[in-house]
Every structure is written in C-alpha cells, then in structure tokens.
Design an enzyme around this catalytic site. Structure first.
Site, PDB file in Angstrom:
ATOM      1  NE  ARG A  13      38.851  48.879  51.060  1.00 17.63           N
ATOM      2  CZ  ARG A  13      37.920  47.659  50.693  1.00 17.63           C
ATOM      3  NH1 ARG A  13      37.270  48.570  49.831  1.00 17.63           N
ATOM      4  NH2 ARG A  13      37.839  46.961  51.474  1.00 17.63           N
ATOM      5  NE  ARG A  19      36.869  41.416  50.909  1.00 15.60           N
ATOM      6  CZ  ARG A  19      37.589  42.535  50.990  1.00 15.60           C
ATOM      7  NH1 ARG A  19      39.088  42.941  52.139  1.00 15.60           N
ATOM      8  NH2 ARG A  19      37.336  43.347  50.671  1.00 15.60           N
ATOM      9  NE  ARG A  46      30.551  39.201  47.893  1.00 11.77           N
ATOM     10  CZ  ARG A  46      30.523  40.703  48.012  1.00 11.77           C
ATOM     11  NH1 ARG A  46      29.836  41.270  47.734  1.00 11.77           N
ATOM     12  NH2 ARG A  46      31.588  41.046  48.046  1.00 11.77           N
ATOM     13  CE  LYS A  76      32.203  44.226  45.087  1.00 13.43           C
ATOM     14  NZ  LYS A  76      33.522  43.609  44.544  1.00 13.43           N
ATOM     15  NE  ARG A 120      35.963  46.770  53.647  1.00  8.66           N
ATOM     16  CZ  ARG A 120      34.650  46.164  52.720  1.00  8.66           C
ATOM     17  NH1 ARG A 120      34.651  47.261  52.407  1.00  8.66           N
ATOM     18  NH2 ARG A 120      34.473  45.016  52.171  1.00  8.66           N
TER      19      ARG A 120
HETATM   20  P1  AP5 Z   1      36.341  50.369  46.163  1.00  9.92           P
HETATM   21  O1  AP5 Z   1      35.769  50.948  45.548  1.00  9.92           O
HETATM   22  O2  AP5 Z   1      36.631  49.860  47.878  1.00  9.92           O
HETATM   23  O3  AP5 Z   1      36.205  48.772  46.303  1.00  9.92           O
HETATM   24  P2  AP5 Z   1      34.858  47.305  45.578  1.00  9.92           P
HETATM   25  O4  AP5 Z   1      34.855  46.168  44.630  1.00  9.92           O
HETATM   26  O5  AP5 Z   1      33.812  48.277  46.468  1.00  9.92           O
HETATM   27  O6  AP5 Z   1      35.635  46.711  47.244  1.00  9.92           O
HETATM   28  P3  AP5 Z   1      34.754  45.911  48.274  1.00  9.92           P
HETATM   29  O7  AP5 Z   1      36.971  45.345  49.491  1.00  9.92           O
HETATM   30  O8  AP5 Z   1      34.026  46.658  48.747  1.00  9.92           O
HETATM   31  O9  AP5 Z   1      34.468  44.279  48.188  1.00  9.92           O
HETATM   32  P4  AP5 Z   1      33.969  43.568  48.683  1.00  9.92           P
HETATM   33  O10 AP5 Z   1      33.110  42.699  47.576  1.00  9.92           O
HETATM   34  O11 AP5 Z   1      35.160  42.367  48.836  1.00  9.92           O
HETATM   35  O12 AP5 Z   1      33.255  44.391  49.747  1.00  9.92           O
HETATM   36  P5  AP5 Z   1      31.659  44.351  49.880  1.00  9.92           P
HETATM   37  O13 AP5 Z   1      31.758  45.228  51.082  1.00  9.92           O
HETATM   38  O14 AP5 Z   1      30.513  43.814  48.712  1.00  9.92           O
HETATM   39  O15 AP5 Z   1      38.129  50.260  45.872  1.00  9.92           O
HETATM   40  C1  AP5 Z   1      39.301  49.481  46.591  1.00  9.92           C
HETATM   41  C2  AP5 Z   1      40.502  50.547  47.072  1.00  9.92           C
HETATM   42  O16 AP5 Z   1      40.883  50.809  45.434  1.00  9.92           O
HETATM   43  C3  AP5 Z   1      39.921  51.575  47.419  1.00  9.92           C
HETATM   44  O17 AP5 Z   1      41.185  52.343  48.471  1.00  9.92           O
HETATM   45  C4  AP5 Z   1      39.326  52.516  45.787  1.00  9.92           C
HETATM   46  O18 AP5 Z   1      40.501  54.061  46.560  1.00  9.92           O
HETATM   47  C5  AP5 Z   1      40.910  52.260  45.578  1.00  9.92           C
HETATM   48  N1  AP5 Z   1      40.482  52.138  43.868  1.00  9.92           N
HETATM   49  C6  AP5 Z   1      39.214  52.346  43.166  1.00  9.92           C
HETATM   50  N2  AP5 Z   1      39.029  52.150  42.433  1.00  9.92           N
HETATM   51  C7  AP5 Z   1      40.162  52.228  41.688  1.00  9.92           C
HETATM   52  C8  AP5 Z   1      41.084  52.755  40.579  1.00  9.92           C
HETATM   53  N3  AP5 Z   1      40.614  51.954  39.155  1.00  9.92           N
HETATM   54  N4  AP5 Z   1      42.574  52.752  40.599  1.00  9.92           N
HETATM   55  C9  AP5 Z   1      43.461  52.742  41.562  1.00  9.92           C
HETATM   56  N5  AP5 Z   1      42.452  52.710  43.472  1.00  9.92           N
HETATM   57  C10 AP5 Z   1      41.322  51.969  43.128  1.00  9.92           C
HETATM   58  O19 AP5 Z   1      31.184  42.638  50.991  1.00  9.92           O
HETATM   59  C11 AP5 Z   1      32.052  42.457  52.191  1.00  9.92           C
HETATM   60  C12 AP5 Z   1      31.067  40.887  52.953  1.00  9.92           C
HETATM   61  O20 AP5 Z   1      29.886  41.121  53.055  1.00  9.92           O
HETATM   62  C13 AP5 Z   1      31.867  39.890  51.544  1.00  9.92           C
HETATM   63  O21 AP5 Z   1      32.814  39.495  51.199  1.00  9.92           O
HETATM   64  C14 AP5 Z   1      31.077  39.156  52.995  1.00  9.92           C
HETATM   65  O22 AP5 Z   1      31.039  38.926  53.446  1.00  9.92           O
HETATM   66  C15 AP5 Z   1      29.776  40.137  52.056  1.00  9.92           C
HETATM   67  N6  AP5 Z   1      28.359  40.143  51.645  1.00  9.92           N
HETATM   68  C16 AP5 Z   1      28.366  40.882  51.073  1.00  9.92           C
HETATM   69  N7  AP5 Z   1      27.132  40.872  49.830  1.00  9.92           N
HETATM   70  C17 AP5 Z   1      26.749  39.758  49.918  1.00  9.92           C
HETATM   71  C18 AP5 Z   1      26.303  39.513  49.052  1.00  9.92           C
HETATM   72  N8  AP5 Z   1      25.024  40.008  48.033  1.00  9.92           N
HETATM   73  N9  AP5 Z   1      26.078  37.578  49.269  1.00  9.92           N
HETATM   74  C19 AP5 Z   1      26.884  36.901  50.131  1.00  9.92           C
HETATM   75  N10 AP5 Z   1      27.457  37.779  51.017  1.00  9.92           N
HETATM   76  C20 AP5 Z   1      27.488  39.064  51.326  1.00  9.92           C
END
Ligand code: AP5
Length: 221
Positions: free
Chosen positions: A128, A172, A91, A16, A161
C-alpha cells in the site's frame, strides 16, 4: 432516505477506508475514520498524537477511554445529523456498548464486516502507498507509468504508512483476531450485520455494500 448510520468492521487491509470513501457521497454522510484522526494528531505532534504514537506503531489498540471520548465528540458535530460512516470504531466490545448508548434516539446502525484471507491482507498492506496530498490509495505494481511513485491524480509523492511494515502488520492482524468476534456477534445478535467477501475487486465489494445499505435504508423503523 432518513438518517443512516454505518459501521465498517474488518481486519487491517480489508478495504474499510476504500469502501467508506466510495460510499459516503451516495448516502450524504461524513466518513469518520478513527485511524485517520489519530494519524493526523501524530503528524501534528498534538498531545493526543504524542499519547497514541507508540501504541499505533506497535500495532496495538489505543485505550477505549480515549477512543470513546474522541468519537463521542465527533458524533456531536452537526454534519452527522443525516448519519455517518464509522471506519475503525468500534474495535472492542466495550466501544460497541458505549456506542449503543451514544446512538440512543438515532436509528440502529448497520454494521458491515469485511472478510479477506490473511495472506491477501499482508499482500495489500505491504504494497500500500498513499498520496501525501490527496490521500488516494495505491497498491505498488499497479500504478501506471509511475516508477517514481507519484500520485496519478495530483502528482504528489506517495508515502508508506508507518505501521505498514510486516512486523506491525502481523501484530495488527493478531490484535484484530483477538478482538473482532465479540463485536461481530454483538451486531449479528441485533440482526444489523452484513458479512461481505472483501477479497473480490473493489467494485464488486461496493456493489454488495450498496445493495445491503439500500435495502436496509428502505426498511421501516
Ligand atoms: P484500505 O481501504 O486502506 O483498508 P483498511 O481496512 O482501511 O485498512 P487499514 O490498514 O486502514 O485498517 P486498520 O484497521 O489497520 O487501520 P486504522 O487506520 O483503522 O485498503 C488497504 C489496501 O488494499 C489499499 O492499498 C487499497 O488500495 C487495497 N484494497 C482495498 N480494497 C481492495 C480490494 N477489494 N481488492 C484489492 N485491493 C484492495 O487504525 C490504525 C491504528 O489506529 C490501529 O492499529 C490502532 O492503533 C488505532 N486505532 C484506530 N481506531 C481505533 C479504535 N477504535 N480503538 C483503538 N485503537 C484504534
């Protein structure tokens, strides 16, 4: 192209953030990552950060109430006049329903859900690394000549992270499994959803994303 509102859905590690970073310039809209906003608050030690730190570390979801207030405030900023890319919100179905109300009067958002097998997600997240300065993402083992794990763009140290340890990653993934389907069904029901295979290389994924959004942007409303 008029206002374009984009919602990225997908399990942790599905790309994402990677795709949001790649496409925000193309559509001239800001990327709004709720995870990044929360992590910045934790780092700053703000009241919000102190409130959400333990929840994030446990791989659980922050309360709907708090997240809705945060996003409502952000969407009121003038830079969202042409649209936005939401990464990580909604979410829960409750967040999706309130978002509909928040967007009343704006064009219907385009939701994109990335699908990636869990084994691949675990591999990506356990390897990552993120540049502490410019936030470029890396996967360990793919950094050219950087045994000390330094950013090849700006030279700063790469960090892991706090929630990228296997136990929290699995939590997660479970949280996503338990909450995602009603959100996907919500946008599918409004014919505003693209399901994209996120397991392919980033460029191939970006190609599908832009093809969908370009076509959607030309649809008369
Ligand atoms: P990356 O692009 O970082 O993936 P991502 O989907 O953004 O992963 P996140 O870990 O950031 O998602 P998340 O939903 O757990 O975290 P968030 O910050 O939203 O890619 C991942 C890795 O893969 C990278 O190393 C990249 O280089 C590699 N990669 C990418 N694409 C690739 C490909 N095609 N092929 C190969 N490699 C690839 O949320 C964190 C926390 O915040 C949650 O757990 C929760 O506690 C809270 N939170 C956030 N939003 C909310 C909400 N709306 N409601 C409630 N709690 C929330």
């Amino acid at each position: 192209m008029g206002q374009i509102n984009i919602i990225l859905i997908g399990p942790p590690g599905s790309g994402k953030g990677t795709q949001a970073t790649r496409i925000c310039d193309r559509y001239h809209v800001p990327m709004i990552s709720t995870g990044d906003i929360l992590r910045a608050a934790v780092k700053a030690g703000s009241p919000l950060g102190r409130q959400v730190q333990a929840t994030m570390a446990a791989g659980a979801l922050v309360s709907d109430e708090l997240m809705i207030d945060l996003v409502r405030e952000r969407l009121e900023e003038p830079d969202t006049a042409n649209g936005f890319i939401l990464d990580g919100f909604p979410r829960t179905l409750a967040q999706a329903l309130v978002l509909d109300d928040m967007l009343a009067g704006r064009p219907c958002p385009h939701a994109i859900a990335f699908m990636v097998p869990e084994a691949e997600l675990e591999r990506r997240l356990t390897s990552r690394r993120i540049c502490s300065k410019c936030k470029t993402l890396y996967t360990t083992g793919t950094i050219y000549g950087s045994e000390e794990e330094l950013c090849s763009k700006c030279g700063a140290t790469l960090i892991t992270r706090d929630d990228d340890n296997l136990e929290t990653i699995r939590q997660r993934l479970l949280t996503y499994r338990n909450t995602a389907e009603p959100i996907i069904a919500h946008y599918r029901g409004r014919s505003a959803l693209a399901m994209i295979d996120g397991s392919r290389p980033p460029d191939a994924v970006t190609e599908d994303v832009t093809r969908y959004l370009d076509a959607a942007g030309r649809t008369p409303r």
